[in-house]
Scaffold this motif. Structure first.
Motif, PDB file in Angstrom:
ATOM      1  N   ALA A 196      13.675  -7.341  -4.514  1.00  0.00           N
ATOM      2  CA  ALA A 196      13.065  -7.647  -5.572  1.00  0.00           C
ATOM      3  C   ALA A 196      11.901  -9.270  -5.735  1.00  0.00           C
ATOM      4  N   ASP A 197      11.617  -9.314  -4.251  1.00  0.00           N
ATOM      5  CA  ASP A 197      11.131 -10.826  -4.409  1.00  0.00           C
ATOM      6  C   ASP A 197       9.121 -10.233  -4.857  1.00  0.00           C
ATOM      7  N   PRO A 198       9.163 -10.876  -5.330  1.00  0.00           N
ATOM      8  CA  PRO A 198       7.455 -10.509  -6.264  1.00  0.00           C
ATOM      9  C   PRO A 198       6.533 -11.163  -4.938  1.00  0.00           C
ATOM     10  N   SER A 199       6.512 -12.086  -4.056  1.00  0.00           N
ATOM     11  CA  SER A 199       5.806 -11.735  -3.103  1.00  0.00           C
ATOM     12  C   SER A 199       5.401 -10.641  -2.093  1.00  0.00           C
ATOM     13  N   THR A 200       6.434 -10.231  -2.105  1.00  0.00           N
ATOM     14  CA  THR A 200       6.516  -8.420  -1.124  1.00  0.00           C
ATOM     15  C   THR A 200       5.980  -7.724  -1.859  1.00  0.00           C
ATOM     16  N   LEU A 201       5.608  -7.785  -3.190  1.00  0.00           N
ATOM     17  CA  LEU A 201       4.896  -6.552  -4.012  1.00  0.00           C
ATOM     18  C   LEU A 201       3.563  -5.971  -3.137  1.00  0.00           C
ATOM     19  N   ALA A 202       3.222  -6.732  -2.265  1.00  0.00           N
ATOM     20  CA  ALA A 202       1.498  -6.260  -1.876  1.00  0.00           C
ATOM     21  C   ALA A 202       1.934  -5.768  -0.766  1.00  0.00           C
ATOM     22  N   ARG A 203       2.839  -6.432   0.245  1.00  0.00           N
ATOM     23  CA  ARG A 203       3.634  -5.248   1.612  1.00  0.00           C
ATOM     24  C   ARG A 203       3.754  -4.152   0.761  1.00  0.00           C
ATOM     25  N   ILE A 204       4.624  -3.792   0.020  1.00  0.00           N
ATOM     26  CA  ILE A 204       5.888  -2.893  -0.562  1.00  0.00           C
ATOM     27  C   ILE A 204       4.065  -1.441  -0.703  1.00  0.00           C
ATOM     28  N   ARG A 205       2.856  -2.522  -2.096  1.00  0.00           N
ATOM     29  CA  ARG A 205       2.125  -1.561  -2.239  1.00  0.00           C
ATOM     30  C   ARG A 205       1.390  -0.744  -0.732  1.00  0.00           C
ATOM     31  N   GLY A 206       1.026  -1.758   0.010  1.00  0.00           N
ATOM     32  CA  GLY A 206       0.298  -1.539   1.256  1.00  0.00           C
ATOM     33  C   GLY A 206       1.243  -0.824   1.657  1.00  0.00           C
ATOM     34  N   ALA A 207       2.109  -0.806   2.063  1.00  0.00           N
ATOM     35  CA  ALA A 207       2.736   0.639   2.826  1.00  0.00           C
ATOM     36  C   ALA A 207       3.547   1.748   1.988  1.00  0.00           C
ATOM     37  N   LEU A 208       3.097   1.530   0.979  1.00  0.00           N
ATOM     38  CA  LEU A 208       3.850   2.766   0.230  1.00  0.00           C
ATOM     39  C   LEU A 208       2.025   3.986   0.163  1.00  0.00           C
ATOM     40  N   GLU A 209       0.827   3.701  -0.254  1.00  0.00           N
ATOM     41  CA  GLU A 209       0.051   3.946   0.260  1.00  0.00           C
ATOM     42  C   GLU A 209      -0.794   4.061   1.828  1.00  0.00           C
ATOM     43  N   SER A 210       0.000   3.372   2.615  1.00  0.00           N
ATOM     44  CA  SER A 210      -0.199   4.207   3.793  1.00  0.00           C
ATOM     45  C   SER A 210       0.579   5.322   3.593  1.00  0.00           C
ATOM     46  N   LEU A 211       1.652   5.573   3.675  1.00  0.00           N
ATOM     47  CA  LEU A 211       2.913   6.936   3.728  1.00  0.00           C
ATOM     48  C   LEU A 211       2.563   7.851   2.894  1.00  0.00           C
ATOM     49  N   ALA A 212       1.728   7.818   1.639  1.00  0.00           N
ATOM     50  CA  ALA A 212       1.113   8.860   0.285  1.00  0.00           C
ATOM     51  C   ALA A 212      -0.244   8.831   1.205  1.00  0.00           C
ATOM     52  N   ALA A 213      -0.935   8.624   2.349  1.00  0.00           N
ATOM     53  CA  ALA A 213      -1.984   8.776   3.024  1.00  0.00           C
ATOM     54  C   ALA A 213      -1.680  10.616   3.374  1.00  0.00           C
ATOM     55  N   ARG A 214      -0.394  10.040   4.646  1.00  0.00           N
ATOM     56  CA  ARG A 214      -0.042  11.473   5.399  1.00  0.00           C
ATOM     57  C   ARG A 214      -0.650  12.268   4.682  1.00  0.00           C
ATOM     58  N   SER A 215       0.190  12.446   3.685  1.00  0.00           N
ATOM     59  CA  SER A 215       0.133  13.845   2.691  1.00  0.00           C
ATOM     60  C   SER A 215       0.532  13.183   1.447  1.00  0.00           C
ATOM     61  N   ALA A 216       0.419  14.935   0.749  1.00  0.00           N
ATOM     62  CA  ALA A 216       0.669  14.874  -0.619  1.00  0.00           C
ATOM     63  C   ALA A 216       2.399  14.524  -1.343  1.00  0.00           C
ATOM     64  N   PRO A 217       2.662  15.984   0.017  1.00  0.00           N
ATOM     65  CA  PRO A 217       3.806  15.876  -0.716  1.00  0.00           C
ATOM     66  C   PRO A 217       5.185  14.585   0.050  1.00  0.00           C
TER      67      PRO A 217
END
Length: 554
Positions: free
Chosen positions: A82-103
């Protein structure tokens, strides 16, 4: 009052952000802006938070394992900090993972589950909208958490995006997507959007003066170069937390508390979670807060822990305390603890022997002191700056009268002289003191023989409660002209005599209503109809209305 508090909090946050940006401290500015946005989620304030977040020196992207499940676990572990300075890293990682496939995107729900425990943040709502727009795959757990983020982090941009998504789904008809998605689009998301929109509408926009400061903050943020941001000194979180904690004990400022919560969350201190939970209006979180308080126990009390037998907390800070009695020689060592500054109510133990109560000059918010002994009252009288005391309960000693006469700067609304009994002449003197000029409630014990004469004290207070040492009590309220009598037991002549005298006294003042409860030593079910008729006859003669008359056996 809530609106005024929101304005104060936002103004202080903007000032703190401006000061941080002038020193090139972008992270400190970000935390201050987040605290201000939580008080008033203004759209332009949210925009500068997003822009500042993007300009903070880039952190290396999170290295994700090839295995999807392990990748989700790695992102969720970072989100749980819950560190607000890490949200950009979390967002980038989520988008990279979501790009693999919708499931695969659907399996990211544990990350969003962790994000729902963060303090409100406009970036969270916007991230939730991005994943809502992935849509149409079986991701019920993901969507419900996204909807919660949109609801609890009300952001104008996120609301607009979610509304556009709803309109698009309506245009395509309900046949689109799986049943879980249709349920999400038709029920869950609309409710979240309506709640977020209502929160925004209730708070309104920033005042003109604060918008001018915000414009300066935006200009300062945009003027920082990448090199400045990269070189900006990042304070040690533990040192920063200590400074913020000291400042909060001095100011009790909501901005400081919110920023302190963020810092504690970033270093894994559970007190940060307590601050975040306390800021929520969700009543369902009460049990969660109580569980954390029980788990942390003495940690929340700090150096006060050895003195305390019972406590309640607010945002992780003690507000009501029941204290142990201390030997006189041990009192001075605890008087200067800064932890007293958040306490509002103190109850002292009666104790035995040569033990004393104590009042600290740091008790700057205390409005209630209970069971204060003579030594404690003398300490209270000696304070250069007395607390904003309203309710005072004493363990009466006749020498207290002289101390009460010297109390300066106090305006009491409630006074309880406690045990033992007070002479009527002393009670009259108490009600003529400067500290009792606005007294509303006065409770005391009088000798039984003169207790009915104590009604004269109503001339100087609104509510009066009189006890005797014979288990008899009456309470009187001058504003409503209601009185209550409780006696034990009717078999005693003094109970009957005192009730008769009370009724006579009320009759001379006119217009009173009396509720009577009498306990008898006789078995339950004993017929007291004749006694009841006698009491009603006394009241009728005096012109006193009987509200209720109850006899109860042992």
């Amino acid at each position: 009052m809530a609106s005024r508090t929101a304005r104060t909090t936002t103004a202080g946050a903007l000032d703190a952000a401006r000061a941080a940006l002038r020193q090139g401290e972008a992270l400190r500015a970000l935390r201050a802006l987040l605290a201000g946005w939580r008080a008033r989620p203004d759209a332009e304030l949210a925009d500068v938070i997003v822009e500042l977040d993007a300009r903070i020196a880039a952190q290396p992207p999170l290295a994700l394992p090839d295995d999807d499940e392990q990748a989700v676990a790695a992102i969720a572990a970072l989100a749980r900090q819950a560190d607000p300075s890490t949200l950009a890293r979390i967002r980038g990682a989520l988008e990279s993972l979501a790009a693999r496939s919708a499931p695969v995107a659907a399996t990211t729900w544990p990350v969003f589950d962790a994000l729902t425990r963060w303090p409100a943040d406009p970036r969270l709502a916007q991230l939730a909208c991005t994943f809502c727009e992935h849509g149409e795959h079986a991701a019920g757990k993901l969507w419900t958490r996204c909807a919660k983020l949109i609801k609890t982090s009300p952001d104008a941009r996120a609301i607009a995006r979610a509304t556009a998504l709803l309109r698009g789904a309506e245009a395509h008809g309900e046949a689109r997507g799986c049943s879980a998605y249709r349920r999400f689009i038709s029920t869950t998301l609309p409710k979240a959007v309506d709640t977020a929109r209502s929160k925004l509408a209730a708070l309104g926009s920033l005042p003109h003066a604060e918008r001018a400061v915000l414009a300066e903050v935006i200009a300062l943020a945009r003027a920082l170069s990448s090199e400045q941001l990269a070189r900006a000194p990042q304070p040690d979180p533990e040192d920063e937390a200590e400074l913020l904690l000291a400042r909060y004990h001095e100011t009790h400022d909501a901005d400081t508390l919110a920023i302190l919560g963020d810092v504690w969350v970033s270093v894994g201190d559970p007190r940060g979670e307590l601050i975040a939970l306390a800021a929520s209006s969700d009543q369902a979180l009460a049990s969660q807060i109580a569980a954390i308080e029980r788990r942390l126990g003495k940690t929340l009390l700090g150096p006060l822990a050895p003195l305390v037998t019972n406590a309640t907390f607010e945002a992780g800070f003690p507000v009501t305390l029941e204290l142990r009695p201390l030997q006189a020689g041990a009192i001075d060592a605890v008087l200067d603890l800064r932890e007293w500054s958040t306490v509002r109510e103190v109850t002292f133990d009666i104790g035995t022997g040569r033990r004393h109560t104590y009042v600290s000059p740091r008790m700057c918010r205390v409005h209630t002191l209970r069971r204060l002994c003579r030594h404690g009252l003398e300490r209270l009288q000696a304070l250069a700056q007395p607390p904003p005391l309203q309710t005072l309960s004493l363990r009466w000693h006749r020498k207290m009268l002289a101390t009460l006469e010297q109390l300066g700067g106090l305006v009491l609304s409630e006074l309880d002289t406690g045990i033992p009994f007070v002479e009527l002449a002393d009670a009259t003197r108490i009600l003529r003191l400067p500290c009792t000029e606005q007294l509303e409630r006065f409770k005391l014990m009088l000798p039984a023989k003169i207790a009915p004469d104590g009604i004269v004290l109503l001339e100087r207070c609104q509510q009066l409660t009189i006890d005797t040492q014979t288990n008899i009590r009456w309470s009187l309220d001058k504003r409503t002209r209601n009185a209550a009598f409780r006696g034990y037991s009717w078999d005693r002549a003094d109970v009957r005599e005192l009730l008769a005298r009370l009724i006579e006294q009320l009759g001379t003042r006119g217009g009173w209503t009396l509720a009577i409860a009498i306990t008898s030593i006789e078995p339950r079910g004993t017929d007291h109809s004749a006694d009841g008729e006698q009491i009603r006859m006394w009241c009728a003669r005096a012109g006193v209305t009987v509200a209720s008359l109850v006899f109860s056996g042992r």
